[in-house]
Design a protein around this motif. Structure first.
Motif, PDB file in Angstrom:
ATOM      1  N   GLU A  77       8.874 -17.984 -51.922  1.00  0.00           N
ATOM      2  CA  GLU A  77      10.058 -17.905 -51.074  1.00  0.00           C
ATOM      3  C   GLU A  77      11.145 -17.080 -51.745  1.00  0.00           C
ATOM      4  O   GLU A  77      11.849 -16.301 -51.110  1.00  0.00           O
ATOM      5  N   SER A  78      11.304 -17.260 -53.063  1.00  0.00           N
ATOM      6  CA  SER A  78      12.260 -16.463 -53.833  1.00  0.00           C
ATOM      7  C   SER A  78      11.867 -16.532 -55.300  1.00  0.00           C
ATOM      8  O   SER A  78      11.201 -17.471 -55.734  1.00  0.00           O
ATOM      9  N   ALA A  79      12.284 -15.522 -56.066  1.00  0.00           N
ATOM     10  CA  ALA A  79      11.949 -15.499 -57.490  1.00  0.00           C
ATOM     11  C   ALA A  79      12.919 -14.591 -58.230  1.00  0.00           C
ATOM     12  O   ALA A  79      13.374 -13.574 -57.703  1.00  0.00           O
ATOM     13  N   ASP A  80      13.273 -15.004 -59.454  1.00  0.00           N
ATOM     14  CA  ASP A  80      14.020 -14.135 -60.355  1.00  0.00           C
ATOM     15  C   ASP A  80      13.543 -14.424 -61.772  1.00  0.00           C
ATOM     16  O   ASP A  80      12.480 -15.008 -61.963  1.00  0.00           O
ATOM     17  N   ASN A  81      14.317 -14.033 -62.776  1.00  0.00           N
ATOM     18  CA  ASN A  81      13.853 -14.126 -64.160  1.00  0.00           C
ATOM     19  C   ASN A  81      13.598 -15.557 -64.627  1.00  0.00           C
ATOM     20  O   ASN A  81      12.716 -15.794 -65.455  1.00  0.00           O
ATOM     21  N   ASN A  82      14.392 -16.518 -64.143  1.00  0.00           N
ATOM     22  CA  ASN A  82      14.233 -17.883 -64.648  1.00  0.00           C
ATOM     23  C   ASN A  82      14.020 -18.919 -63.554  1.00  0.00           C
ATOM     24  O   ASN A  82      14.050 -20.113 -63.822  1.00  0.00           O
ATOM     25  N   ARG A  83      13.749 -18.476 -62.321  1.00  0.00           N
ATOM     26  CA  ARG A  83      13.551 -19.433 -61.227  1.00  0.00           C
ATOM     27  C   ARG A  83      12.594 -18.869 -60.193  1.00  0.00           C
ATOM     28  O   ARG A  83      12.617 -17.677 -59.891  1.00  0.00           O
ATOM     29  N   ILE A  84      11.743 -19.746 -59.676  1.00  0.00           N
ATOM     30  CA  ILE A  84      10.844 -19.354 -58.591  1.00  0.00           C
ATOM     31  C   ILE A  84      10.701 -20.526 -57.633  1.00  0.00           C
ATOM     32  O   ILE A  84      10.634 -21.689 -58.056  1.00  0.00           O
ATOM     33  N   THR A  85      10.669 -20.230 -56.335  1.00  0.00           N
ATOM     34  CA  THR A  85      10.470 -21.236 -55.301  1.00  0.00           C
ATOM     35  C   THR A  85       9.198 -20.918 -54.539  1.00  0.00           C
ATOM     36  O   THR A  85       9.040 -19.811 -54.018  1.00  0.00           O
ATOM     37  N   LEU A  86       8.283 -21.883 -54.510  1.00  0.00           N
ATOM     38  CA  LEU A  86       7.005 -21.758 -53.815  1.00  0.00           C
ATOM     39  C   LEU A  86       6.950 -22.783 -52.694  1.00  0.00           C
ATOM     40  O   LEU A  86       7.511 -23.865 -52.809  1.00  0.00           O
ATOM     41  N   ARG A  87       6.228 -22.439 -51.634  1.00  0.00           N
ATOM     42  CA  ARG A  87       6.112 -23.407 -50.549  1.00  0.00           C
ATOM     43  C   ARG A  87       4.849 -23.182 -49.734  1.00  0.00           C
ATOM     44  O   ARG A  87       4.283 -22.092 -49.716  1.00  0.00           O
ATOM     45  N   ASN A  88       4.398 -24.264 -49.083  1.00  0.00           N
ATOM     46  CA  ASN A  88       3.394 -24.190 -48.033  1.00  0.00           C
ATOM     47  C   ASN A  88       3.815 -25.179 -46.957  1.00  0.00           C
ATOM     48  O   ASN A  88       4.963 -25.633 -46.941  1.00  0.00           O
ATOM     49  N   GLU A  89       2.910 -25.543 -46.075  1.00  0.00           N
ATOM     50  CA  GLU A  89       3.315 -26.406 -44.962  1.00  0.00           C
ATOM     51  C   GLU A  89       3.613 -27.833 -45.399  1.00  0.00           C
ATOM     52  O   GLU A  89       4.242 -28.590 -44.654  1.00  0.00           O
ATOM     53  N   ASP A  90       3.192 -28.233 -46.595  1.00  0.00           N
ATOM     54  CA  ASP A  90       3.364 -29.613 -47.040  1.00  0.00           C
ATOM     55  C   ASP A  90       4.454 -29.814 -48.077  1.00  0.00           C
ATOM     56  O   ASP A  90       5.021 -30.910 -48.179  1.00  0.00           O
ATOM     57  N   VAL A  91       4.750 -28.805 -48.886  1.00  0.00           N
ATOM     58  CA  VAL A  91       5.639 -29.019 -50.022  1.00  0.00           C
ATOM     59  C   VAL A  91       6.363 -27.727 -50.388  1.00  0.00           C
ATOM     60  O   VAL A  91       5.874 -26.620 -50.140  1.00  0.00           O
ATOM     61  N   LYS A  92       7.545 -27.916 -50.953  1.00  0.00           N
ATOM     62  CA  LYS A  92       8.332 -26.810 -51.488  1.00  0.00           C
ATOM     63  C   LYS A  92       8.687 -27.163 -52.933  1.00  0.00           C
ATOM     64  O   LYS A  92       9.203 -28.249 -53.207  1.00  0.00           O
ATOM     65  N   ILE A  93       8.384 -26.280 -53.869  1.00  0.00           N
ATOM     66  CA  ILE A  93       8.616 -26.539 -55.287  1.00  0.00           C
ATOM     67  C   ILE A  93       9.470 -25.424 -55.872  1.00  0.00           C
ATOM     68  O   ILE A  93       9.164 -24.245 -55.694  1.00  0.00           O
ATOM     69  N   THR A  94      10.533 -25.806 -56.569  1.00  0.00           N
ATOM     70  CA  THR A  94      11.355 -24.840 -57.286  1.00  0.00           C
ATOM     71  C   THR A  94      11.271 -25.116 -58.775  1.00  0.00           C
ATOM     72  O   THR A  94      11.568 -26.229 -59.225  1.00  0.00           O
ATOM     73  N   TYR A  95      10.818 -24.131 -59.533  1.00  0.00           N
ATOM     74  CA  TYR A  95      10.766 -24.213 -60.986  1.00  0.00           C
ATOM     75  C   TYR A  95      11.934 -23.420 -61.561  1.00  0.00           C
ATOM     76  O   TYR A  95      12.145 -22.264 -61.190  1.00  0.00           O
ATOM     77  N   THR A  96      12.666 -24.053 -62.492  1.00  0.00           N
ATOM     78  CA  THR A  96      13.773 -23.371 -63.170  1.00  0.00           C
ATOM     79  C   THR A  96      13.620 -23.566 -64.671  1.00  0.00           C
ATOM     80  O   THR A  96      13.504 -24.709 -65.137  1.00  0.00           O
ATOM     81  N   LEU A  97      13.605 -22.468 -65.422  1.00  0.00           N
ATOM     82  CA  LEU A  97      13.556 -22.538 -66.877  1.00  0.00           C
ATOM     83  C   LEU A  97      14.962 -22.271 -67.392  1.00  0.00           C
ATOM     84  O   LEU A  97      15.472 -21.163 -67.295  1.00  0.00           O
ATOM     85  N   THR A  98      15.617 -23.303 -67.914  1.00  0.00           N
ATOM     86  CA  THR A  98      17.019 -23.202 -68.284  1.00  0.00           C
ATOM     87  C   THR A  98      17.174 -22.749 -69.735  1.00  0.00           C
ATOM     88  O   THR A  98      16.229 -22.794 -70.530  1.00  0.00           O
ATOM     89  N   ASP A  99      18.397 -22.349 -70.089  1.00  0.00           N
ATOM     90  CA  ASP A  99      18.692 -21.941 -71.465  1.00  0.00           C
ATOM     91  C   ASP A  99      18.807 -23.142 -72.395  1.00  0.00           C
ATOM     92  O   ASP A  99      18.976 -22.977 -73.600  1.00  0.00           O
ATOM     93  N   GLN A 100      18.720 -24.366 -71.852  1.00  0.00           N
ATOM     94  CA  GLN A 100      18.677 -25.584 -72.662  1.00  0.00           C
ATOM     95  C   GLN A 100      17.228 -25.980 -72.976  1.00  0.00           C
ATOM     96  O   GLN A 100      16.953 -27.103 -73.386  1.00  0.00           O
TER      97      GLN A 100
END
Length: 244
Positions: A77-100
């Motif tokens: 759905e969207s992506a940049d250097n430290n975050r990506i959002t994936l989805r299908n008909e059942d679930v939406k997942i956003t992964y974020t890799l923080t500086d912490q």
């Protein structure tokens, strides 16, 4: 005719492999500290997560086992250097890799069968060394002291919670729904690497598979939205007396 038939079958297999390769892409997230996470669109799984050990060397802490079955493809759905959002008909997942040095997983469920790809972690960074020497603390009434995972393995075995040579057990948390308090703390003395798990779920399922080269933390919740955060440090974890 036989040779032509074999050639046609080979071409069809190659086309299928190319299609699968196109459908299953891997995206890299990175932070300013040098940590890297690889996320695949196949089931939204984390296939690699490099975190520093006590001397700053980056090692992969994901125990990557091939899935037993092909996981559903997810779209980006969207992506940049430290975050990506994936989805299908059942679930939406956003992964974020923080500086912490935290991998933040935000899960939004739409359906009943919205399984998220397993995240199997070995904080030692060495897949050939099993996890039983690592220390574990869980925010629940039963296990309130940090002990080697071998002690949990033995106790879970006595309680009939073994999964062959692995284990699987669900723990009700003392602070359900509060992702500001640690749910799980793990520490590996050899690498100096520590992992703190935070979640908004009321319970966490702790599990491992035969070989004991990784441990999974699955949030157990009927809520539509769940957050799961894995924070890595190289400092020994401090557990307050009130948490023991």
């Amino acid at each position: 005719m036989k040779h032509h038939r074999i050639a046609a079958i080979l071409i069809m297999c190659m086309m299928a492999a190319m299609t699968y390769a196109q459908e299953s892409n891997v995206y890299k997230l990175a932070n300013q500290n040098g940590m890297e996470a690889l996320i695949t669109t196949e089931g939204g799984r984390v296939v690699s997560l490099k975190a520093p050990n006590w001397n700053g060397r980056m090692e992969n802490v994901i125990s990557e086992k091939p899935p037993r079955q092909q996981l559903p493809a997810m779209t980006v759905e969207s992506a940049d250097n430290n975050r990506i959002t994936l989805r299908n008909e059942d679930v939406k997942i956003t992964y974020t890799l923080t500086d912490q040095n935290a991998l933040d997983i935000d899960i939004l469920n739409y359906g009943q069968n919205s399984a998220v790809g397993n995240v199997m972690i070995n904080i030692g960074g060495d897949p050939s060394r099993n996890i039983l020497a690592q220390h574990l603390w869980i925010d629940c009434k039963k296990f309130k002291k940090a002990r080697q995972l071998s002690a949990y393995h033995k106790e879970l075995a006595e309680n009939g919670s073994l999964l062959q040579s692995g284990f699987a057990h669900t723990f009700q948390l003392l602070h359900p729904g509060n992702n500001r308090k640690p749910a799980v703390i793990m520490y590996d003395t050899q690498s100096g690497r520590a992992l703190t798990v935070y979640t908004t779920a009321p319970a966490v399922r702790l599990y491992s598979y035969p070989g004991l080269d990784g441990v999974g933390f699955a949030p157990q919740s009927s809520a539509t939205r769940t957050k799961l955060v894995f924070k890595f440090t190289t400092d020994p974890p401090v557990i307050a007396p009130s948490q023991m």
